[in-house]
Design an enzyme around this catalytic site. Structure first.
Site, PDB file in Angstrom:
ATOM      1  N   GLU B  50       0.967  -1.156   0.077  1.00 25.29           N
ATOM      2  CA  GLU B  50      -0.061   0.081  -0.015  1.00 25.29           C
ATOM      3  C   GLU B  50       0.963   1.230   0.066  1.00 25.29           C
ATOM      4  O   GLU B  50       0.444   2.286  -0.624  1.00 25.29           O
ATOM      5  CB  GLU B  50      -1.089   0.040   1.259  1.00 25.29           C
ATOM      6  CG  GLU B  50      -2.002  -0.929   1.030  1.00 25.29           C
ATOM      7  CD  GLU B  50      -1.636  -2.429   1.523  1.00 25.29           C
ATOM      8  OE1 GLU B  50      -0.616  -2.623   1.862  1.00 25.29           O
ATOM      9  OE2 GLU B  50      -2.911  -3.225   1.777  1.00 25.29           O
ATOM     10  N   PHE B 112     -11.624  -7.180  13.824  1.00 25.24           N
ATOM     11  CA  PHE B 112     -10.448  -7.818  12.947  1.00 25.24           C
ATOM     12  C   PHE B 112     -10.115  -6.723  11.635  1.00 25.24           C
ATOM     13  O   PHE B 112     -11.183  -6.061  11.289  1.00 25.24           O
ATOM     14  CB  PHE B 112     -10.998  -8.965  12.312  1.00 25.24           C
ATOM     15  CG  PHE B 112      -9.934  -9.512  11.188  1.00 25.24           C
ATOM     16  CD1 PHE B 112      -8.642  -9.742  11.789  1.00 25.24           C
ATOM     17  CD2 PHE B 112     -10.109  -9.376   9.899  1.00 25.24           C
ATOM     18  CE1 PHE B 112      -7.681 -10.360  10.828  1.00 25.24           C
ATOM     19  CE2 PHE B 112      -9.115  -9.876   8.835  1.00 25.24           C
ATOM     20  CZ  PHE B 112      -7.852 -10.393   9.455  1.00 25.24           C
ATOM     21  N   LYS B 162     -17.499  -0.612   5.564  1.00 25.37           N
ATOM     22  CA  LYS B 162     -17.862  -1.807   4.672  1.00 25.37           C
ATOM     23  C   LYS B 162     -19.330  -1.960   4.606  1.00 25.37           C
ATOM     24  O   LYS B 162     -19.747  -1.784   3.364  1.00 25.37           O
ATOM     25  CB  LYS B 162     -17.589  -3.056   5.341  1.00 25.37           C
ATOM     26  CG  LYS B 162     -17.759  -4.288   4.160  1.00 25.37           C
ATOM     27  CD  LYS B 162     -17.046  -5.423   4.815  1.00 25.37           C
ATOM     28  CE  LYS B 162     -17.334  -6.502   3.615  1.00 25.37           C
ATOM     29  NZ  LYS B 162     -16.615  -7.720   3.808  1.00 25.37           N
ATOM     30  N   MET B 479      24.163   8.999   2.407  1.00 20.20           N
ATOM     31  CA  MET B 479      24.051  10.323   3.123  1.00 20.20           C
ATOM     32  C   MET B 479      24.384   9.981   4.687  1.00 20.20           C
ATOM     33  O   MET B 479      25.142  10.845   5.334  1.00 20.20           O
ATOM     34  CB  MET B 479      22.633  10.669   2.817  1.00 20.20           C
ATOM     35  CG  MET B 479      22.492  12.400   3.551  1.00 20.20           C
ATOM     36  SD  MET B 479      23.714  13.305   2.671  1.00 20.20           S
ATOM     37  CE  MET B 479      23.016  14.010   1.088  1.00 20.20           C
TER      38      MET B 479
END
Lengths: 163, 578
Positions: B50, B112, B162, B479
């Site tokens: 994601e 959940f 949902k 770096m």
């Protein structure tokens, strides 16, 4: 310097946490915060007391204004205004002290709103320093509980904070 | 027409003109994914993590100016998206993130895959919404796009439980054409008096500089910036985010400023008497030590966000408004005015700047037998003729790209400036390539950064988004190592990995082409070869100098005139330069 910021904010779930979160995330301090719906139930009025130099206060007001839910705000400390705070104090009383507590309450123009054989509950409103003074005048041992609303305020004169 | 909540969301995206949604399915968004399956208007790009969905959408937005759209499921899907949301927030990128949520009836019960997405993202979004009724979806989506794209842009999260997307519950669909929010009215025009005051200062300036940031690109004001810069004849510097807002090959451009900015840009800032800051936010990497920042300058600051003005540096002439109309008003005022900046003063200022330029602060060892990272970027610039979209990860390679690939056009330089998110580059390149399939897209990265989103090599293949990966492989987190060399006596604590994959084989296993380059002489040819393979993703693994540093450098807490250079100017040169 102490500032009292009055905010009109959308009365929506999470609006309060956006304000509180902003203060903690940016390291500003909140001395007190009161909030309740206004005469228009879709809006809440929030009164927030904070401290900081001019630069910090400017940032606080800008960052608050940037929150999408904030409709309007003013810094009451910038003009003449009235501040009031509500306090409820539960005081343990004995036969000897009851008269003295009642007398102090009268001097401070409080109201005794609950009485038992061993306690009073005093209701008092006023500027925060008056409430402080009342607390200091009591025997510390006798104070069972102090509940304060934090200051809330309104500007003097015809102008007001509204849509 | 009656639609379910899931169908409404997809329909809203279509009505917003959304081309792509970047996402990953899961339990809480199954109804929505079913609605996506049954239409062709909006194309879904399945990423492999994601975080990559947010970076790809973010880069799509940076390259096109249109908002990026992300779809993730509840719980871990949502939390994985947070890094990308914060990345977009720090760089003010318009993005709408739709996250699934557990059904309204169980919100707050530790169900959940439940997480308080509105709470978690609150500090890193412009705004967020939890929608509790199907009836509220369309209006909330409209608000989300409106807030994300107007004023100072930013990411907006829309959390969708949902049950409100249930295909069994259908309602009439109406998408509002416009939306008004009484609590949100971003500024447009600047204050006329302030603009006049600013123009007065500019016309009297003797050692002026224009300091332009990412806001110029976001505000589509690059043409106005060019016009005012040419009209005034002033030197101009860009922030990391502003690169491309003014043509970098123009002689008025003095390079990037700040921590790894050029000697001439930083000294011109330090010595200036008037600064015109446009769409820039005086970030700490730009200002260095605040107490010694530009001690002689009067500062004009144009920004759409009032909270950006006088946040870290107090300014003399604040102008709140969109940069485009404000710059246009300034141009008009200058053109109407008979006054012009003093030619004598400006020519003295320019000869001072040219002196600073003459030390060639970006010089590096061009005869090295080991591949220098700077050389790779220069060759990339040659091969792509400066016309590629360049995404980058975070670290030394990012700074080398900013220094050695001069951008003449806006929206070509795509990098995580504010948050500094490693892993940004590859998914970003995919997002850009999908937006511009015919353009050359290269991701400049390092062997550490690339491994943070390496799984997206699969996405590039699946959606036919061939990008070129320029991996500057120095076997160090460059770096971090550089700071450890300068500040920790070379104690390289955990800034290298003992095991680095064979990137050639890795690329091949994902169905791409991998090439390892070990000699400077092979660099250009390899890049040419890679770009000649138009339809293939090519992973170019350059074995670069292990201990090359980025110069110049203003170390943390130091001021603009206190730069660390590769070769310090001799005392004699310093006297001549002063």
């Amino acid at each position: 310097m102490r500032h009292i910021i009055s905010i009109l904010i959308e009365n929506e779930a999470g609006a309060l946490s956006r304000v509180a979160g902003l203060f903690s995330a940016r390291g500003y301090n909140i001395e007190s915060l009161t909030v309740a719906p206004t005469e228009d139930p879709s809006l809440s009025r929030m009164t927030l007391v904070t401290r900081g130099n001019d630069h910090v206060i400017e940032q606080i007001t800008k960052q608050l204004n940037k929150l999408i839910d904030v409709v309007k705000l003013i810094d009451l400390a910038e003009a003449v205004h009235i501040e009031r705070e509500l306090m409820l104090v539960k005081i343990h009383t004995t036969e000897n002290s009851r008269a003295e507590v009642k007398r102090l309450n009268d001097i401070f123009r409080g109201k005794i709103i609950d009485v038992t054989a061993t306690s009073y509950v005093v209701e008092m409103t006023g500027p925060s320093d008056k409430l402080d003074a009342f607390i200091h005048s009591l025997d510390p041992e006798s104070i069972i509980e102090v509940v304060r609303s934090g200051p809330t305020g309104i500007s003097r004169g015809e102008k007001g904070l509204h849509l | 027409m009656e639609l379910s909540g899931g169908e409404i969301i997809v329909r809203c995206l279509k009505d917003e003109g959304v081309e792509y949604i970047f996402g990953y399915p899961g339990g809480a968004v199954l109804h929505l994914y079913d609605a996506i399956f049954q239409q062709d208007d909006v194309q879904h790009i399945l990423v492999r993590h994601e975080q990559a969905a947010t970076h790809a959408a973010d880069a799509y937005a940076r390259a096109t100016g249109k908002p990026g759209v992300v779809l993730v499921t509840s719980g871990p899907g949502a939390t994985n998206a947070v890094t990308g949301i914060a990345t977009a927030y720090m760089d003010s990128i318009p993005m709408v993130v739709i996250s699934g949520q557990v059904p309204t009836a169980v919100i707050g019960s530790d169900a959940f895959q439940e997480v308080d997405m509105v709470g978690i993202t609150r500090p890193c979004v412009k705004h967020n919404f939890l929608v509790k009724r199907t009836e509220d979806i369309a209006e909330t989506m409209k608000k989300a796009f409106y807030v994300a794209t107007t004023g100072r842009p930013g990411p907006v999260v829309v959390d969708i439980p949902k049950d409100i997307t249930d295909p069994g519950y259908k309602i009439p669909y109406h998408y509002p054409e416009t939306i008004h929010m009484r609590s949100y009215n971003p500024a447009v025009m600047g204050h006329k008096g302030q603009i006049k005051k600013a123009v007065g200062l500019l016309l009297q300036a003797k050692r002026p500089i224009i300091y332009a940031g990412g806001g110029v690109i976001l505000g589509e004001a690059c043409e106005e910036l060019r016009e005012i810069t040419r009209l005034l004849g002033f030197p101009i510097t860009n922030t990391l985010m502003g690169l491309g807002s003014f043509p970098a090959t123009d002689k008025q451009f003095v390079g990037m400023l700040g921590m790894h900015g050029t000697y001439e840009a930083n000294l011109a800032m330090h010595e200036s008497d008037v600064i015109l800051a446009v769409g820039a936010r005086f970030d700490d990497r730009v200002t260095g030590k605040i107490a010694e920042f530009c001690p002689y300058a009067k500062i004009i600051h144009i920004d759409v966000d009032p909270a950006s003005i006088s946040k870290t540096v107090m300014v003399d002439v604040p102008i709140v408004g969109q940069v485009k109309p404000v710059l246009q008003q300034m141009i008009d005022l200058i053109q109407d005015s008979k006054m012009r900046p003093s030619e004598d003063a400006l020519s003295a200022w320019w000869s001072q700047i040219d002196n600073w330029r003459s030390i060639d602060c970006l010089a590096y060892d061009r005869n090295s037998e080991i591949i220098k990272p700077q050389y790779v970027i220069e060759q990339l610039y040659q091969v792509t003729q400066g016309d590629a979209y360049i995404t980058s990860d975070v670290g030394q390679h990012q700074m080398f790209a900013a220094q050695f690939y001069p951008f003449d056009k806006p929206r070509r330089w795509i990098n995580s400036g504010g948050l500094g998110t490693m892993g940004f580059g590859l998914p970003a390149a995919i997002g850009v390539k999908l937006a511009f399939p015919d353009a050359d897209v290269a991701c400049i990265t390092g062997e550490a950064s690339i491994q943070m989103c390496i799984q997206e090599l699969a996405t590039a293949l699946q959606y036919d988004a061939p990008v070129k990966i320029i991996n500057l492989n120095n076997r160090y987190m460059g770096m971090v190592r550089q700071w450890q060399e300068f500040n920790y006596s070379g104690r390289y604590s955990h800034s290298y990995m003992d095991t680095i994959p064979d990137f050639v084989k890795l690329a091949e296993s994902y169905g791409h082409v991998g090439i390892r380059i070990e000699k400077p002489g092979e660099v250009k040819e390899a890049i040419e070869q890679a770009f000649a393979m138009k339809d293939r993703t090519v992973f170019l693994d350059f074995m670069t100098d292990r201990e090359e540093n980025v110069y110049p450098m203003i170390e943390a807490g130091k001021a603009h005139h206190d730069m660390k250079l590769r070769v310090a100017p001799s005392a004699k040169t310093e006297r001549e330069l002063a």
